[in-house]
Design a protein around this motif. Structure first.
Motif, PDB file in Angstrom:
ATOM      1  N   GLN A  76      88.242  23.590  12.356  1.00 27.81           N
ATOM      2  CA  GLN A  76      86.740  23.377  12.109  1.00 27.81           C
ATOM      3  C   GLN A  76      86.468  22.007  12.064  1.00 27.81           C
ATOM      4  N   PHE A  77      85.324  21.483  12.858  1.00 27.40           N
ATOM      5  CA  PHE A  77      84.834  20.374  12.763  1.00 27.40           C
ATOM      6  C   PHE A  77      83.351  20.328  12.502  1.00 27.40           C
ATOM      7  N   ILE A  78      82.790  19.235  11.889  1.00 32.63           N
ATOM      8  CA  ILE A  78      81.320  18.943  11.669  1.00 32.63           C
ATOM      9  C   ILE A  78      81.193  17.767  12.551  1.00 32.63           C
ATOM     10  N   TYR A  79      79.889  17.569  12.816  1.00 33.79           N
ATOM     11  CA  TYR A  79      79.422  16.337  13.395  1.00 33.79           C
ATOM     12  C   TYR A  79      78.216  15.876  12.524  1.00 33.79           C
ATOM     13  N   VAL A  80      78.697  14.600  12.007  1.00 25.28           N
ATOM     14  CA  VAL A  80      77.701  14.034  10.970  1.00 25.28           C
ATOM     15  C   VAL A  80      77.185  12.688  11.545  1.00 25.28           C
ATOM     16  N   ARG A  81      75.735  13.020  11.097  1.00 22.61           N
ATOM     17  CA  ARG A  81      75.050  11.457  11.455  1.00 22.61           C
ATOM     18  C   ARG A  81      75.002  10.731  10.359  1.00 22.61           C
ATOM     19  N   MET A  82      75.782   9.561  10.466  1.00 21.48           N
ATOM     20  CA  MET A  82      76.069   8.879   9.201  1.00 21.48           C
ATOM     21  C   MET A  82      74.866   8.034   8.742  1.00 21.48           C
ATOM     22  N   ASP A  83      73.872   7.680   9.135  1.00 18.87           N
ATOM     23  CA  ASP A  83      72.794   7.239   8.511  1.00 18.87           C
ATOM     24  C   ASP A  83      72.161   7.953   7.488  1.00 18.87           C
ATOM     25  N   ASP A  84      72.105   9.249   7.508  1.00 22.18           N
ATOM     26  CA  ASP A  84      71.456  10.064   6.306  1.00 22.18           C
ATOM     27  C   ASP A  84      72.686  11.493   6.076  1.00 22.18           C
ATOM     28  N   LYS A  85      73.894  11.282   6.597  1.00 26.08           N
ATOM     29  CA  LYS A  85      74.812  11.907   6.386  1.00 26.08           C
ATOM     30  C   LYS A  85      74.747  13.775   6.489  1.00 26.08           C
ATOM     31  N   LYS A  86      73.600  13.789   7.376  1.00 27.81           N
ATOM     32  CA  LYS A  86      73.355  15.210   8.082  1.00 27.81           C
ATOM     33  C   LYS A  86      74.126  15.814   8.858  1.00 27.81           C
ATOM     34  N   ILE A  87      74.598  17.061   8.586  1.00 29.53           N
ATOM     35  CA  ILE A  87      75.466  17.742   9.618  1.00 29.53           C
ATOM     36  C   ILE A  87      74.454  18.177  10.750  1.00 29.53           C
ATOM     37  N   VAL A  88      74.583  17.631  12.077  1.00 27.55           N
ATOM     38  CA  VAL A  88      73.773  18.183  12.955  1.00 27.55           C
ATOM     39  C   VAL A  88      74.364  19.202  13.868  1.00 27.55           C
ATOM     40  N   GLY A  89      75.499  19.225  13.604  1.00 33.62           N
ATOM     41  CA  GLY A  89      76.492  20.233  14.588  1.00 33.62           C
ATOM     42  C   GLY A  89      77.616  20.611  13.973  1.00 33.62           C
ATOM     43  N   MET A  90      78.249  21.740  14.237  1.00 28.86           N
ATOM     44  CA  MET A  90      79.538  22.109  14.357  1.00 28.86           C
ATOM     45  C   MET A  90      80.335  22.798  15.369  1.00 28.86           C
ATOM     46  N   ILE A  91      81.604  22.559  15.377  1.00 30.37           N
ATOM     47  CA  ILE A  91      82.337  22.901  16.521  1.00 30.37           C
ATOM     48  C   ILE A  91      83.557  23.207  15.995  1.00 30.37           C
ATOM     49  N   GLY A  92      84.146  24.430  16.631  1.00 30.76           N
ATOM     50  CA  GLY A  92      85.508  24.875  16.103  1.00 30.76           C
ATOM     51  C   GLY A  92      86.530  25.344  17.376  1.00 30.76           C
ATOM     52  N   VAL A  93      87.710  25.273  17.124  1.00 37.94           N
ATOM     53  CA  VAL A  93      88.897  25.404  18.330  1.00 37.94           C
ATOM     54  C   VAL A  93      89.449  26.591  17.780  1.00 37.94           C
ATOM     55  N   ARG A  94      89.617  27.597  18.540  1.00 36.30           N
ATOM     56  CA  ARG A  94      90.422  28.513  18.384  1.00 36.30           C
ATOM     57  C   ARG A  94      91.768  28.102  19.053  1.00 36.30           C
ATOM     58  N   HIS A  95      92.923  28.168  18.223  1.00 35.79           N
ATOM     59  CA  HIS A  95      94.249  27.343  19.101  1.00 35.79           C
ATOM     60  C   HIS A  95      94.852  28.449  20.096  1.00 35.79           C
ATOM     61  N   LYS A  96      94.631  29.694  19.884  1.00 33.93           N
ATOM     62  CA  LYS A  96      95.168  30.477  21.083  1.00 33.93           C
ATOM     63  C   LYS A  96      94.279  31.897  20.992  1.00 33.93           C
ATOM     64  N   PRO A  97      93.030  31.842  21.687  1.00 34.71           N
ATOM     65  CA  PRO A  97      92.369  33.263  21.596  1.00 34.71           C
ATOM     66  C   PRO A  97      92.970  34.374  22.036  1.00 34.71           C
ATOM     67  N   VAL A  98      93.199  35.358  21.414  1.00 32.93           N
ATOM     68  CA  VAL A  98      93.668  36.488  21.907  1.00 32.93           C
ATOM     69  C   VAL A  98      92.893  37.838  21.804  1.00 32.93           C
ATOM     70  N   GLY A  99      93.499  38.887  22.753  1.00 29.64           N
ATOM     71  CA  GLY A  99      92.489  40.188  22.479  1.00 29.64           C
ATOM     72  C   GLY A  99      90.926  39.922  23.230  1.00 29.64           C
ATOM     73  N   PRO A 100      90.202  40.387  22.552  1.00 24.74           N
ATOM     74  CA  PRO A 100      88.740  40.195  23.003  1.00 24.74           C
ATOM     75  C   PRO A 100      88.352  38.818  23.569  1.00 24.74           C
ATOM     76  N   LEU A 101      88.647  38.107  22.456  1.00 27.39           N
ATOM     77  CA  LEU A 101      88.251  36.625  22.265  1.00 27.39           C
ATOM     78  C   LEU A 101      88.679  35.926  23.592  1.00 27.39           C
ATOM     79  N   ASP A 102      89.798  36.277  24.106  1.00 27.41           N
ATOM     80  CA  ASP A 102      90.684  35.434  25.228  1.00 27.41           C
ATOM     81  C   ASP A 102      89.858  36.008  26.637  1.00 27.41           C
ATOM     82  N   THR A 103      89.032  36.893  26.630  1.00 30.34           N
ATOM     83  CA  THR A 103      88.358  37.576  27.584  1.00 30.34           C
ATOM     84  C   THR A 103      86.568  36.910  27.314  1.00 30.34           C
ATOM     85  N   TRP A 104      86.026  36.774  26.232  1.00 30.15           N
ATOM     86  CA  TRP A 104      84.584  36.576  26.040  1.00 30.15           C
ATOM     87  C   TRP A 104      84.328  35.415  25.107  1.00 30.15           C
ATOM     88  N   GLY A 105      85.416  35.031  24.462  1.00 28.66           N
ATOM     89  CA  GLY A 105      85.094  34.041  23.193  1.00 28.66           C
ATOM     90  C   GLY A 105      85.478  32.727  23.499  1.00 28.66           C
TER      91      GLY A 105
END
Length: 185
Positions: A76-105
């Motif tokens: 998991q990662f967060i994207y932080v604006r430094m001047d006000d420390k607000k999290i403006v976004g989040m981004i996550g990485v599945r190391h190896k999606p399996v099953g249905p997530l390998d198809t549509w996730g």
């Protein structure tokens, strides 16, 4: 902050969520409570009222030996604006999606705070997380998005995504495009 012409540009950092971000994580989650937007790229955040519980869960997802049953190894990662420390976004990485997530996730999911959308944050977050994906040994990553999610499709394409096909997402009940981004050597 950087000054570009007459415009002041805030600086941002892509980082792992930690205890110092608890208040911002709570605010991010609450902003999604009042909108219809999905909270993609924030593995399980909607399930946890307390941000510290979510951080504890994420720690389990990082380790092969402790990944909860039915989950995937995930970073998991967060994207932080430094001047006000607000999290403006989040981004996550599945190391190896399996099953249905390998198809549509796919490997990567992300979201941008509803109040911060259409400012290019998703495009930049995705660009910044791709080297991490490469460090996992991935040569290409799969991302999916429905055509109705124009912003996400543009984000993926701006980062080199090539449409492979469409599949039905059983979770969201829409057709989603499967886009591959080839990672540079």
């Amino acid at each position: 902050m950087k000054r570009v012409g007459a415009v002041v540009m805030s600086e941002f950092v892509l980082t792992r969520p930690a205890s110092e971000h608890l208040a911002q994580i709570k605010a991010y989650r609450e902003e999604f409570a009042n909108c219809l937007g999905w909270l993609h790229g924030a593995q399980g955040l909607k399930k946890f009222e307390e941000p510290q519980d979510w951080l504890n869960y994420l720690a389990l997802c990082e380790n092969d030996a402790t990944v909860p049953e039915g989950e995937h190894k995930y970073s998991q990662f967060i994207y932080v604006r430094m001047d006000d420390k607000k999290i403006v976004g989040m981004i996550g990485v599945r190391h190896k999606p399996v099953g249905p997530l390998d198809t549509w996730g796919g490997h990567v999911g992300y979201s941008v705070s509803p109040s911060e959308r259409m400012k290019g944050y998703a495009t930049q977050m995705l660009h910044e997380v791709l080297p991490y994906c490469k460090s996992l040994g991935l040569n290409r990553v799969l991302l999916t998005a429905g055509d109705e999610n124009v912003g996400s499709v543009k984000t993926i394409i701006a980062n080199g995504g090539i449409l492979e096909s469409y599949v039905m997402s059983p979770k969201h009940h829409v057709m989603v495009g499967r886009y591959w981004i080839t990672l540079p050597d």
